[in-house]
Design an enzyme around this catalytic site. Structure first.
Site, PDB file in Angstrom:
ATOM      1  CG  HIS A  26      22.197  25.358   4.892  1.00 26.89           C
ATOM      2  ND1 HIS A  26      21.568  24.229   4.436  1.00 26.89           N
ATOM      3  CD2 HIS A  26      22.146  26.252   3.878  1.00 26.89           C
ATOM      4  CE1 HIS A  26      21.160  24.432   3.187  1.00 26.89           C
ATOM      5  NE2 HIS A  26      21.501  25.653   2.828  1.00 26.89           N
TER       6      HIS A  26
ATOM      7  CB  SER B 274      14.612  27.076  -6.229  1.00 27.63           C
ATOM      8  OG  SER B 274      14.727  25.727  -5.823  1.00 27.63           O
TER       9      SER B 274
ATOM     10  CG  ASN C  57      25.759  27.200   0.828  1.00 28.38           C
ATOM     11  OD1 ASN C  57      26.883  26.700   0.902  1.00 28.38           O
ATOM     12  ND2 ASN C  57      24.711  26.692   1.456  1.00 28.38           N
ATOM     13  CD1 TRP C  58      29.565  27.975  -4.939  1.00 25.28           C
ATOM     14  CD2 TRP C  58      31.768  27.579  -4.759  1.00 25.28           C
ATOM     15  NE1 TRP C  58      30.198  28.737  -5.878  1.00 25.28           N
ATOM     16  CE2 TRP C  58      31.551  28.526  -5.793  1.00 25.28           C
ATOM     17  CE3 TRP C  58      33.067  27.187  -4.470  1.00 25.28           C
ATOM     18  CZ2 TRP C  58      32.597  29.066  -6.531  1.00 25.28           C
ATOM     19  CZ3 TRP C  58      34.108  27.728  -5.190  1.00 25.28           C
ATOM     20  CH2 TRP C  58      33.876  28.658  -6.210  1.00 25.28           C
ATOM     21  CE  LYS C  59      23.078  24.207  -0.778  1.00 22.57           C
ATOM     22  NZ  LYS C  59      21.706  23.717  -0.843  1.00 22.57           N
TER      23      LYS C  59
ATOM     24  CD  GLU D  92      18.911  28.843   2.354  1.00 21.81           C
ATOM     25  OE1 GLU D  92      19.245  29.132   1.214  1.00 21.81           O
ATOM     26  OE2 GLU D  92      19.459  27.949   3.011  1.00 21.81           O
TER      27      GLU D  92
ATOM     28  N   GLY E 157      22.187  28.573  -3.853  1.00 20.36           N
ATOM     29  CA  GLY E 157      22.903  27.299  -3.867  1.00 20.36           C
ATOM     30  C   GLY E 157      23.316  26.944  -5.285  1.00 20.36           C
ATOM     31  N   GLY E 158      22.538  26.080  -5.910  1.00 17.47           N
ATOM     32  CA  GLY E 158      22.874  25.533  -7.241  1.00 17.47           C
ATOM     33  C   GLY E 158      23.309  26.569  -8.266  1.00 17.47           C
TER      34      GLY E 158
ATOM     35  CD  GLU F  22      21.803  21.493   1.993  1.00 13.26           C
ATOM     36  OE1 GLU F  22      23.004  21.818   2.024  1.00 13.26           O
ATOM     37  OE2 GLU F  22      21.051  21.769   1.036  1.00 13.26           O
TER      38      GLU F  22
ATOM     39  N   GLY G 107      16.885  23.402  -3.477  1.00 14.03           N
ATOM     40  CA  GLY G 107      17.324  22.398  -4.444  1.00 14.03           C
ATOM     41  C   GLY G 107      16.195  21.683  -5.156  1.00 14.03           C
TER      42      GLY G 107
HETATM   43  P1  13P Z   1      19.341  26.126  -4.036  1.00  8.75           P
HETATM   44  O1  13P Z   1      19.551  27.522  -4.530  1.00  8.75           O
HETATM   45  O2  13P Z   1      20.133  25.104  -4.800  1.00  8.75           O
HETATM   46  O3  13P Z   1      17.891  25.786  -3.911  1.00  8.75           O
HETATM   47  O4  13P Z   1      19.960  26.060  -2.552  1.00  8.75           O
HETATM   48  C1  13P Z   1      19.575  27.005  -1.632  1.00  8.75           C
HETATM   49  C2  13P Z   1      20.470  26.894  -0.456  1.00  8.75           C
HETATM   50  O5  13P Z   1      20.401  25.942   0.294  1.00  8.75           O
HETATM   51  C3  13P Z   1      21.460  27.953  -0.245  1.00  8.75           C
HETATM   52  O6  13P Z   1      22.002  27.878   1.039  1.00  8.75           O
END
Ligand code: 13P
Length: 249
Positions: A95, A212, A10-12, A167, A233-234, A97, A173
């Site tokens: 999500h 993470s 997930n690149w956000k 999640e 994510g990251g 966020e 993050g």
């Molecule tokens: P991280 O892997 O950066 O913690 O993000 C997780 C995430 O929100 C994937 O959707």
């Protein structure tokens, strides 16, 4: 039977179209022979190009959000049929966020899930508790509510198409990964709840862990009984670290 792992990036809100092309050209050969399904949720503007670049690869392209309407006066929103026409095959919904920063509630997310199924996009429904909720002992209550409301009116036939991503909000993050035991326990509860909502289907639904996930913790998380993959994510922003996670399957 062992389910094939699904690793979703997930690149956000990261990467331009040009950066997407460079990333995919590096990633594709690194994951060509893996024993897992590789999904990547890129920004809307990169979808058509990403689809073209990955045409002859095992990488599946999707989106990070959509609206529940098919068209209308909704400035800045995007419809599932538009994503589908751009070549997206799946969409991340609910999500944390979106829930926290954009105030999306369970009912709205549920309408999106229903719409995505109608539009032939595979929904990845995200659920998870905040740190406060966990400390108050409300984790299971929150997960059960998010599943029950998020999957309302989904048919027995359609529910198998849906992927659930657990999640924990406190792990996103932050570098604070859930321990494999804690993650497994939450996934076990999610599968059990799916069994009460959709009896007999619980073993057919893929459950992903997110929060993470990194190359050095992926293998242990992915070896847990009820964890069928990861939502990253990251670490999905760098082709090498994303490939290392995929290769941990
Ligand atoms: P991280 O892997 O950066 O913690 O993000 C997780 C995430 O929100 C994937 O959707």
């Amino acid at each position: 039977m062992e389910k094939e792992h699904i690793i979703v990036g997930n690149w956000k809100m990261y990467k331009t179209e040009q950066e997407t092309v460079e990333f995919l050209q590096t990633l594709a050969p690194l994951v060509a022979a893996v024993n897992a399904r590789v999904y990547l949720a890129v920004p809307f503007t990169s979808i058509p190009t990403a689809v073209k670049v990955t045409e002859k690869t095992n990488i599946v392209i999707g989106a990070q959000n959509m609206n529940d309407a098919t068209k209308g006066a909704f400035t800045g929103e995007i419809a599932g049929i538009m994503l589908k026409a751009s070549g997206a095959e799946f969409v991340i919904l609910g999500h944390s966020e979106r829930r926290e920063l954009f105030k999306e509630d369970d009912d709205f997310i549920n309408r999106k899930v229903i719409r995505a199924l109608k539009d032939d996009l595979q929904p990845i429904l995200c659920i998870g508790e905040t740190l406060d909720e966990r400390e108050l002992g409300k984790t299971e209550e929150v997960l059960a509510r998010q599943l029950q409301k998020g999957l309302k009116k989904v048919s027995m036939e359609d529910v198998e198409k849906i992927i659930i991503a657990y999640e924990p909000v406190w792990a996103i993050g932050t570098g604070k990964t859930a321990t494999p035991e804690l993650a497994q326990e939450a996934h076990r509860f999610i599968r059990q709840t799916l069994g009460t909502l959709f009896s007999g289907k619980e073993s057919k639904i893929s459950l992903l862990y997110g929060g993470s996930v990194k190359p050095d913790n992926a293998a242990l998380l992915l070896s847990q009984k009820d964890i069928n993959g990861a939502l990253v994510g990251g670490a999905s922003l760098d082709p090498k670290s994303f490939a290392d996670i995929i290769n941990a399957c």
